[in-house]
Design an enzyme around this catalytic site. Structure first.
Site, mmCIF file in Angstrom:
data_model
loop_
_atom_site.group_PDB
_atom_site.id
_atom_site.type_symbol
_atom_site.label_atom_id
_atom_site.label_comp_id
_atom_site.label_asym_id
_atom_site.label_seq_id
_atom_site.Cartn_x
_atom_site.Cartn_y
_atom_site.Cartn_z
ATOM 1 N N THR A 44 0.851 -1.198 0.000
ATOM 2 C CA THR A 44 0.000 0.000 0.000
ATOM 3 C C THR A 44 0.890 1.252 0.000
ATOM 4 O OG1 THR A 44 -0.147 -0.381 2.374
ATOM 5 C CG2 THR A 44 -2.072 -0.936 1.099
ATOM 6 N N ASP A 45 0.259 2.416 -0.134
ATOM 7 C CA ASP A 45 1.037 3.669 -0.208
ATOM 8 C C ASP A 45 1.126 4.359 1.138
ATOM 9 O OD1 ASP A 45 1.171 3.443 -3.069
ATOM 10 O OD2 ASP A 45 -0.945 3.976 -3.047
ATOM 11 N N SER A 86 1.857 8.592 5.055
ATOM 12 C CA SER A 86 1.202 8.582 3.752
ATOM 13 C C SER A 86 2.309 8.904 2.768
ATOM 14 C CB SER A 86 0.110 9.638 3.720
ATOM 15 O OG SER A 86 -0.283 9.853 2.401
ATOM 16 N N ARG A 87 2.644 7.927 1.912
ATOM 17 C CA ARG A 87 3.841 8.127 1.093
ATOM 18 C C ARG A 87 3.608 9.044 -0.099
ATOM 19 N NH1 ARG A 87 4.130 2.361 1.681
ATOM 20 N NH2 ARG A 87 4.852 2.068 3.799
ATOM 21 N N ILE A 88 2.398 9.125 -0.599
ATOM 22 C CA ILE A 88 2.205 9.948 -1.794
ATOM 23 C C ILE A 88 1.214 11.090 -1.578
ATOM 24 C CG2 ILE A 88 2.856 8.165 -3.457
ATOM 25 C CD1 ILE A 88 -0.091 7.625 -3.920
#
Ligand code: ATP
Ligand code: MG
Length: 492
Positions: free
Chosen positions: A329-330, A355-357
């Site tokens: 997941t991101d 939250s990576r993006i």
């Protein structure tokens, strides 16, 4: 001359099908022989109309997962292969409805008129079909919107122990989509009927059902349906995504889904691996979450955002299934039991949630206001731990940090099912950054949270609109907030 017409007519009355025989029934897995043209993942039908899905082969036999009750299936019964692939009907009509894993209505409100039929195991959109995320999904949960922003097209894992508010965070996001033109899908896997009823009632009460589809794979439905439910939810969502809509899907929860798949695999006599899960447990979930994404404008520009939920035991995020899901997941939202018990709700752990993006799509104003929040909060927590050991003799700087941290914690505390709009959060964060809230008592802060934004909105409705339109904090907006603050705190 009339002969071909007769031939055509009589041919239409015939159905081409292969007839196999049931060799054994073990729970919800049927072994059948005599269907040499079966392929993996296709539907077959039993004598009384119950459907099954081909899951594998053993020598000349076909392994079928029963999608319905197996009570009426007996050894020696016929089973039919009509060459039907695993497809379900999809369309606009599903909005506001509750369906099972075969997309059949389960709310007693009559048939649903489908617009199309899509394969349950569609391929995920290719790299060339996607574009980078650039739109924020407004979740309505203050911590998420400020510190762990979610973008449309993102896959964000919601992970936590039992009863830590996982479902509530996901449902708040659905409630917050009212009037925002986002189609929501709530997929229930392995939960009780009462859990599902609560969700349905909440959605109905808050008028959120009109833009939501509920897919039911509750614990009392056949195991095969529980296994297919997330794919059904995803496929129904894909129809809307292909038609240029933004879709938000909640899978509640994938831990149960992996248990269901383990059960199926063991009965299919596949080799058990770690924790008795089959080797392809990783694959079934990655195949699912890959289907989220943001399509390029030429393909309609639709998006699909996933909130898979995972339940863990005693805060162990490193469990087998949870690490797999974290890696595909991101980002993840980690809900912490001790925070929850302390009354800090939603109990989102700043340290372990990322939250990576999402920040690529965050509003510039929000980015500016929240850039230091995570650090400030983590420092505050360290200080709190330190002061438990040594309370006296704190530096002035440390005291300010403690006050700021405790004000921030109070601002982020939020009741369930009360999503907060971005404008309100922005105003709160601006006030927080000015340090005005640092000296307030907890009771005053609670009152401030309740009252201030409403009075500001009443006094300056056009400024609130400007925040949303411009997505930035102009001098004009700042001045209006300052005026409202002066009035509220009666400071000169
Ligand atoms: P489960 O493991 O049973 O699925 P869960 O982690 O999904 O639980 P919820 O069902 O969302 O948790 O919430 C658990 C309980 O906590 C509920 O009784 C709910 O009322 C309460 N709760 C959740 N969020 C909040 C909140 N922000 N404020 C107050 N109470 C909350
Ligand atoms: Mg739950």
């Amino acid at each position: 001359m009339s002969k071909p017409a007769v031939e055509k007519q009589s041919r239409a009355q015939f159905e081409l099908r292969e007839v196999g025989i049931v060799k054994s029934v073990r729970e919800f897995i049927v072994m059948a022989c005599g269907m040499p043209s079966c392929v993996n993942g296709q539907f077959v039908e039993f004598k009384d109309g119950v459907k099954g899905m081909v899951m594998g082969f053993k020598e000349d036999d076909v392994q079928v997962l029963v999608l319905g009750s197996q009570a009426s299936i007996h050894v020696g019964d016929e089973v039919y292969n009509k060459g039907e692939m695993a497809v379900i009907p999809v369309g606009e009509g599903f909005l506001g409805r509750m369906v099972n894993a075969l997309a059949e209505p389960r709310d007693g409100m009559g048939q649903i008129e489908p617009q199309d039929s899509y394969s349950l195991f569609r391929d995920a959109p290719g790299v060339m079909d996607r574009i980078p995320v650039d739109q924020t999904l407004e979740t309505g949960t203050k911590i998420l919107d400020a510190v762990i922003p979610i973008a449309k097209g993102q896959r964000q894992l919601l992970i936590g122990d039992r009863i830590t508010g996982k479902t509530s965070v996901a449902l708040d996001c659905i409630l917050n989509q009212n009037g925002r033109n986002v189609v929501c899908i709530y997929c229930c896997i392995g939960k009780t009927y009462s859990n599902l009823l609560k969700v349905l009632n909440l959605l109905r009460e808050r008028e959120a059902l009109d833009y939501t589809v509920v897919v039911s794979g509750i614990a009392s439905v056949p195991v095969g349906e529980q296994f297919l439910a997330p794919y059904t939810a995803c496929t129904i969502g894909e129809y809307f995504m292909q038609h240029g809509r933004d879709v938000f899907v909640v899978f509640d929860d994938l831990t149960k889904h992996s248990w269901v798949y383990r059960q199926i695999s063991l009965l299919l006599e596949r080799a058990p691996g770690r924790e008795a899960y089959p080797g392809d447990i990783f694959y079934i979930h990655s195949q699912l979450v890959e289907r989220a994404g943001y399509l390029k404008p030429e393909l309609g520009g639709g998006s699909m955002t996933f909130f898979p939920i995972v339940e863990i035991l005693q805060g162990d995020v490193t469990g087998y299934v949870s690490t797999n899901l974290i890696s595909m997941t991101d980002g993840q939202i980690y809900l912490n039991t001790s925070l929850f018990n302390k009354g800090v709700r939603p109990a989102i752990d700043f340290g372990l949630s990322v939250s990576r993006i999402g920040n690529k799509a965050q509003w510039p104003i929000m980015k500016q206001l929240s850039s230091k929040l995570r650090l400030e909060y983590l420092q505050y927590q360290e200080l709190v731990q330190m002061t438990q050991l040594r309370a006296a003799g704190l530096s002035k700087e440390a005291e300010t940090k403690l006050k700021r941290g405790s004000a921030m914690t109070q601002i982020f505390i939020q009741e369930k099912n009360r999503p907060v709009v971005m404008e309100e959060l922005i105003v709160h964060l601006y006030v927080l950054s000015r340090g005005i809230l640092d000296d307030q008592s907890q009771d005053d802060l609670k009152k401030y949270k309740k009252v201030f934004f409403d009075s500001y909105q009443k006094a300056f409705p056009e400024m609130v609109q400007k925040i949303r339109q411009g997505k930035e904090m102009t001098q004009e907006v700042k001045e209006s907030i300052n005026t409202a603050l002066k009035k509220y705190f009666e400071i000169e």
